[in-house]
Design a protein around this motif. Structure first.
Motif, PDB file in Angstrom:
ATOM      1  N   ALA A 129      -7.426  35.275 -15.966  1.00  0.00           N
ATOM      2  CA  ALA A 129      -8.233  33.878 -15.757  1.00  0.00           C
ATOM      3  C   ALA A 129      -7.231  32.703 -16.238  1.00  0.00           C
ATOM      4  O   ALA A 129      -7.181  31.585 -15.915  1.00  0.00           O
ATOM      5  CB  ALA A 129      -9.449  34.202 -16.619  1.00  0.00           C
ATOM      6  N   GLU A 130      -6.275  33.094 -17.286  1.00  0.00           N
ATOM      7  CA  GLU A 130      -5.569  32.087 -17.716  1.00  0.00           C
ATOM      8  C   GLU A 130      -4.455  31.609 -17.075  1.00  0.00           C
ATOM      9  O   GLU A 130      -4.233  30.591 -16.908  1.00  0.00           O
ATOM     10  CB  GLU A 130      -4.885  32.886 -19.227  1.00  0.00           C
ATOM     11  CG  GLU A 130      -3.914  31.700 -20.241  1.00  0.00           C
ATOM     12  CD  GLU A 130      -5.077  30.781 -20.842  1.00  0.00           C
ATOM     13  OE1 GLU A 130      -4.530  29.636 -21.374  1.00  0.00           O
ATOM     14  OE2 GLU A 130      -6.327  30.885 -20.910  1.00  0.00           O
ATOM     15  N   ARG A 163      -1.754  28.969  -7.799  1.00  0.00           N
ATOM     16  CA  ARG A 163      -2.563  27.640  -6.936  1.00  0.00           C
ATOM     17  C   ARG A 163      -3.547  28.135  -6.113  1.00  0.00           C
ATOM     18  O   ARG A 163      -4.371  27.694  -5.887  1.00  0.00           O
ATOM     19  CB  ARG A 163      -1.452  26.697  -6.678  1.00  0.00           C
ATOM     20  CG  ARG A 163      -0.890  25.945  -7.871  1.00  0.00           C
ATOM     21  CD  ARG A 163      -0.157  24.675  -7.380  1.00  0.00           C
ATOM     22  NE  ARG A 163       0.265  24.093  -8.507  1.00  0.00           N
ATOM     23  CZ  ARG A 163      -0.302  23.313  -9.284  1.00  0.00           C
ATOM     24  NH1 ARG A 163      -1.715  23.151  -9.118  1.00  0.00           N
ATOM     25  NH2 ARG A 163       0.118  22.782 -10.326  1.00  0.00           N
ATOM     26  N   ILE A 201      -4.833  31.452 -13.905  1.00  0.00           N
ATOM     27  CA  ILE A 201      -5.497  30.845 -12.722  1.00  0.00           C
ATOM     28  C   ILE A 201      -5.642  29.388 -13.333  1.00  0.00           C
ATOM     29  O   ILE A 201      -5.687  28.384 -12.510  1.00  0.00           O
ATOM     30  CB  ILE A 201      -6.647  31.348 -12.361  1.00  0.00           C
ATOM     31  CG1 ILE A 201      -6.557  32.785 -11.796  1.00  0.00           C
ATOM     32  CG2 ILE A 201      -7.360  30.492 -11.133  1.00  0.00           C
ATOM     33  CD1 ILE A 201      -5.558  32.717 -10.514  1.00  0.00           C
ATOM     34  N   GLU A 202      -6.118  29.229 -14.754  1.00  0.00           N
ATOM     35  CA  GLU A 202      -6.363  27.901 -15.159  1.00  0.00           C
ATOM     36  C   GLU A 202      -5.270  26.997 -15.398  1.00  0.00           C
ATOM     37  O   GLU A 202      -5.348  25.887 -15.600  1.00  0.00           O
ATOM     38  CB  GLU A 202      -7.025  27.913 -16.445  1.00  0.00           C
ATOM     39  CG  GLU A 202      -8.391  28.754 -16.315  1.00  0.00           C
ATOM     40  CD  GLU A 202      -9.257  27.485 -15.432  1.00  0.00           C
ATOM     41  OE1 GLU A 202      -9.324  26.297 -15.484  1.00  0.00           O
ATOM     42  OE2 GLU A 202     -10.085  28.286 -14.623  1.00  0.00           O
ATOM     43  N   HIS A 203      -3.976  27.851 -15.493  1.00  0.00           N
ATOM     44  CA  HIS A 203      -2.531  27.096 -15.799  1.00  0.00           C
ATOM     45  C   HIS A 203      -1.833  27.561 -14.589  1.00  0.00           C
ATOM     46  O   HIS A 203      -0.715  28.246 -14.965  1.00  0.00           O
ATOM     47  CB  HIS A 203      -1.854  27.270 -17.258  1.00  0.00           C
ATOM     48  CG  HIS A 203      -3.019  26.985 -18.253  1.00  0.00           C
ATOM     49  ND1 HIS A 203      -3.096  25.723 -18.584  1.00  0.00           N
ATOM     50  CD2 HIS A 203      -3.837  27.440 -18.976  1.00  0.00           C
ATOM     51  CE1 HIS A 203      -3.940  25.354 -19.774  1.00  0.00           C
ATOM     52  NE2 HIS A 203      -4.430  26.426 -20.007  1.00  0.00           N
ATOM     53  N   LYS A 252      -6.564  29.441  -7.598  1.00  0.00           N
ATOM     54  CA  LYS A 252      -7.087  28.541  -8.487  1.00  0.00           C
ATOM     55  C   LYS A 252      -8.028  27.764  -7.235  1.00  0.00           C
ATOM     56  O   LYS A 252      -9.162  27.251  -7.380  1.00  0.00           O
ATOM     57  CB  LYS A 252      -6.364  27.519  -9.124  1.00  0.00           C
ATOM     58  CG  LYS A 252      -6.949  26.689  -9.891  1.00  0.00           C
ATOM     59  CD  LYS A 252      -6.221  25.616 -10.794  1.00  0.00           C
ATOM     60  CE  LYS A 252      -6.867  24.500 -11.448  1.00  0.00           C
ATOM     61  NZ  LYS A 252      -8.042  24.703 -12.128  1.00  0.00           N
ATOM     62  N   LYS A 282     -11.002  29.478  -6.509  1.00  0.00           N
ATOM     63  CA  LYS A 282     -12.129  29.463  -7.479  1.00  0.00           C
ATOM     64  C   LYS A 282     -12.853  27.985  -7.329  1.00  0.00           C
ATOM     65  O   LYS A 282     -13.970  27.943  -7.660  1.00  0.00           O
ATOM     66  CB  LYS A 282     -11.405  29.649  -8.776  1.00  0.00           C
ATOM     67  CG  LYS A 282     -12.395  29.842  -9.930  1.00  0.00           C
ATOM     68  CD  LYS A 282     -11.491  30.146 -11.176  1.00  0.00           C
ATOM     69  CE  LYS A 282     -12.387  30.229 -12.335  1.00  0.00           C
ATOM     70  NZ  LYS A 282     -12.998  28.877 -12.850  1.00  0.00           N
ATOM     71  N   ASP A 283     -11.840  27.085  -7.367  1.00  0.00           N
ATOM     72  CA  ASP A 283     -12.438  25.497  -7.292  1.00  0.00           C
ATOM     73  C   ASP A 283     -13.079  25.031  -5.971  1.00  0.00           C
ATOM     74  O   ASP A 283     -13.653  23.898  -6.059  1.00  0.00           O
ATOM     75  CB  ASP A 283     -11.520  24.876  -7.931  1.00  0.00           C
ATOM     76  CG  ASP A 283     -10.709  25.097  -9.016  1.00  0.00           C
ATOM     77  OD1 ASP A 283     -11.467  25.548 -10.046  1.00  0.00           O
ATOM     78  OD2 ASP A 283      -9.650  24.388  -9.404  1.00  0.00           O
TER      79      ASP A 283
END
Length: 553
Positions: free
Chosen positions: A541-542, A292, A544-546, A295, A298-299
């Motif tokens: 990356a997966e 989190r 981070i996305e989940h 992420k 990143k976001d």
């Protein structure tokens, strides 16, 4: 085992775990001879007297009895007299309450610092011989006991919850799964040391905030004395930035905590989390979800090109390198400048309290002078000295009170889980050792061998230490640990990148770039190198996305 360098290993564990530095409470009186507390001395009702002519009933122990062997292989040398005497006293005390348990002292490692390698080898076999090790040196091992499951369990040797016998909050060592795999015994706390004679001569008082620190430093500098001796290797770009960026990042905690549905969400802990920016232990009130955090970076929820970062760097540049020694960016020998009264202040840890005291009493010891590389002895005279806590930054963007870098030293204790009966027996011993009856015996053994030299306050509660040690640490105030991943964006563990970030920070402090430019360049670096940073943290990356899924799932 008690060397201060071990503290850095613990610090690395804390950072690795999150990405993958002493108050006494009321307790029943425990007899000074280390016998277990009885119903009577715990304040419970005592058994009725037997009737006339009746034999008294046999006394039942107030705790479960065990039988077996416990092998203890912490970091240390078998020829360490202090450890040997401490263990001898501890074993004798435990034998009184558990006569059928044999304790075997087999410390591992050497002065060469090879304990991590030795421990790794011991753990690689199917059934490791030791039951107790310093697990922080090999945090990836997957069969350590999770102490968090037992912190609120009643300690049979005190009648307290174990959490009331040992300060579980002063330092938390967790692995990648979020399990607390190690318990330490003594604290380390970063603070400031100052020359009282210089301050008195210049009619100065210890600063109570950052602007006062800058003002005091200006007056000391005008008197021809170095205000602050420090370094740009680990103190200012690590300790100091963590302590002060922490004041500007309290709103990030609600972002990086485990949310409902996350793999590490705990309804009792995370479900009751309140984002109180004034709580010195805010980061211990939730389960951290590393994915989190990344992420959010990143976001763009967490950024480094912010007004808060600008204000922090602006404040920092008021003091460093302006009021440090000339070789501040390359030197690591700041302590001798303080000892020679060439510098009025240094930033250091509780381990230096006994060091300064001893050096003041032996200023002309040739061996010590050689060790410190002091050749100019003209200013070597005893002086009055003291300490003060980290002066907080102030301003409208500050989100919380100042904390410190707080780590651990002393004994590091981890339990290797085996069969349930063995694990229960080992846990019983650790609860005895890391509470007043056992740790008092341990300390007394050290004192008897004239080897008790703690690096900071003892965090096992109600333990009596020699008066001079108690006096030395009585002014230390634990403020909470700011050394968490949120607070040092210079460090990514990608070596070349970290070096570039340090240089960027150096340019900002020197005024070669503005604080605003520093934030923008740091943000750009994180954005450009994000994939390398998360890969180095063991994430994809997966992941981070989940962030709700366990990494790798």
């Amino acid at each position: 085992m008690k060397k201060i360098s071990s503290m850095l290993v613990v610090t690395l564990l804390a950072l690795t775990a999150i990405l993958s530095a002493c108050s006494n409470s009321s307790a029943p009186i425990v007899p000074a001879n280390n016998e277990p507390a009885t119903q009577e001395n715990n304040g419970a009702n005592t058994p009725a007297e037997p009737a006339a002519g009746q034999e008294p009933a046999a006394a039942e122990p107030d705790h479960k009895q065990y039988s077996g062997e416990i092998v203890i292989s912490l970091n240390g040398n078998s020829d360490d007299v202090g450890d040997a005497k401490a263990f001898e006293a501890l074993a004798a005390a435990y034998k009184k309450v558990q006569p059928n348990v044999k304790l075997v002292w087999e410390p591992k490692g050497s002065s060469a610092g090879d304990y991590p390698t030795v421990l790794g080898t011991m753990l690689a076999v199917g059934n490791p011989r030791p039951d107790l090790v310093a697990g922080n040196y090999v945090p990836t091992y997957d069969k350590y006991l999770n102490f968090d499951k037992y912190r609120y369990q009643v300690n049979p040797y005190t009648g307290n919850k174990w959490d009331d016998d040992l300060d579980f909050n002063f330092f938390v060592a967790k692995n990648a799964k979020g399990d607390r795999i190690m318990l330490p015994t003594q604290s380390v706390h970063i603070m400031w040391f100052y020359n009282k004679d210089i301050f008195d001569k210049l009619d100065l008082q210890p600063p109570t905030n950052w602007d006062e620190l800058a003002a005091v430093s200006e007056k000391i500098n005008a008197a021809g004395i170095i205000p602050i001796a420090s370094n740009f290797v680990w103190k200012v770009p690590q300790w100091v930035i963590e302590i002060y960026l922490d004041q500007f990042t309290r709103n990030w905690h609600d972002i990086v905590r485990a949310h409902e549905g996350d793999y590490n969400y705990d309804d009792e802990l995370d479900g009751n989390f309140k984002a109180d920016p004034n709580d010195p232990y805010i980061d211990l009130k939730y389960n951290f979800n590393q994915a989190r955090m990344y992420k959010a970076i990143k976001d763009g929820q967490i950024r480094f090109d912010t007004p808060e970062m600008t204000q922090m760097v602006t404040n920092m540049a008021k003091v460093f390198p302006k009021y440090a020694q000339k070789d501040f960016f390359v030197s690591t020998d700041d302590y001798p400048l303080f000892l020679q009264q060439k510098a009025a202040m240094i930033i250091d840890g509780t381990w230096s309290l006994p060091t300064v005291k001893q050096d003041m009493a032996n200023l002309n010891d040739p061996a010590r002078l050689k060790e410190l590389k002091i050749t100019d002895t003209s200013s070597l005279k005893p002086f009055n000295w003291g300490t003060f806590e980290n002066p907080p930054m102030t301003g409208d963007l500050v989100q919380g009170p100042v904390r410190s870098v707080e780590s651990a030293t002393g004994e590091y204790v981890s339990i290797i889980e085996k069969n349930q009966a063995q694990t229960d027996m080992v846990l019983d011993f650790v609860m005895f050792w890391l509470s007043q009856p056992g740790y008092q015996a341990w300390v007394d053994g050290m004192v008897a061998a004239d080897e008790f030299n703690p690096g900071g306050p003892v965090m096992v509660k109600n333990v009596k230490v020699p008066a001079e040690i108690e006096e030395m640490f009585k002014g230390v105030k634990m403020l909470g640990n700011a050394e968490i991943p949120l607070n040092n964006p210079l460090s990514t563990r990608v070596p070349d990148l970290d070096k570039a970030h340090f240089n960027l920070y150096k340019e900002a402090l020197e005024g070669k770039i503005t604080p605003e430019e520093f934030g923008k360049k740091l943000q750009e670096s994180w954005t450009k190198n994000f994939d390398a940073i998360i890969k180095n943290a063991g994430l994809t990356a997966e992941d981070i996305e989940h962030p709700e899924r366990a990494p790798g799932q």
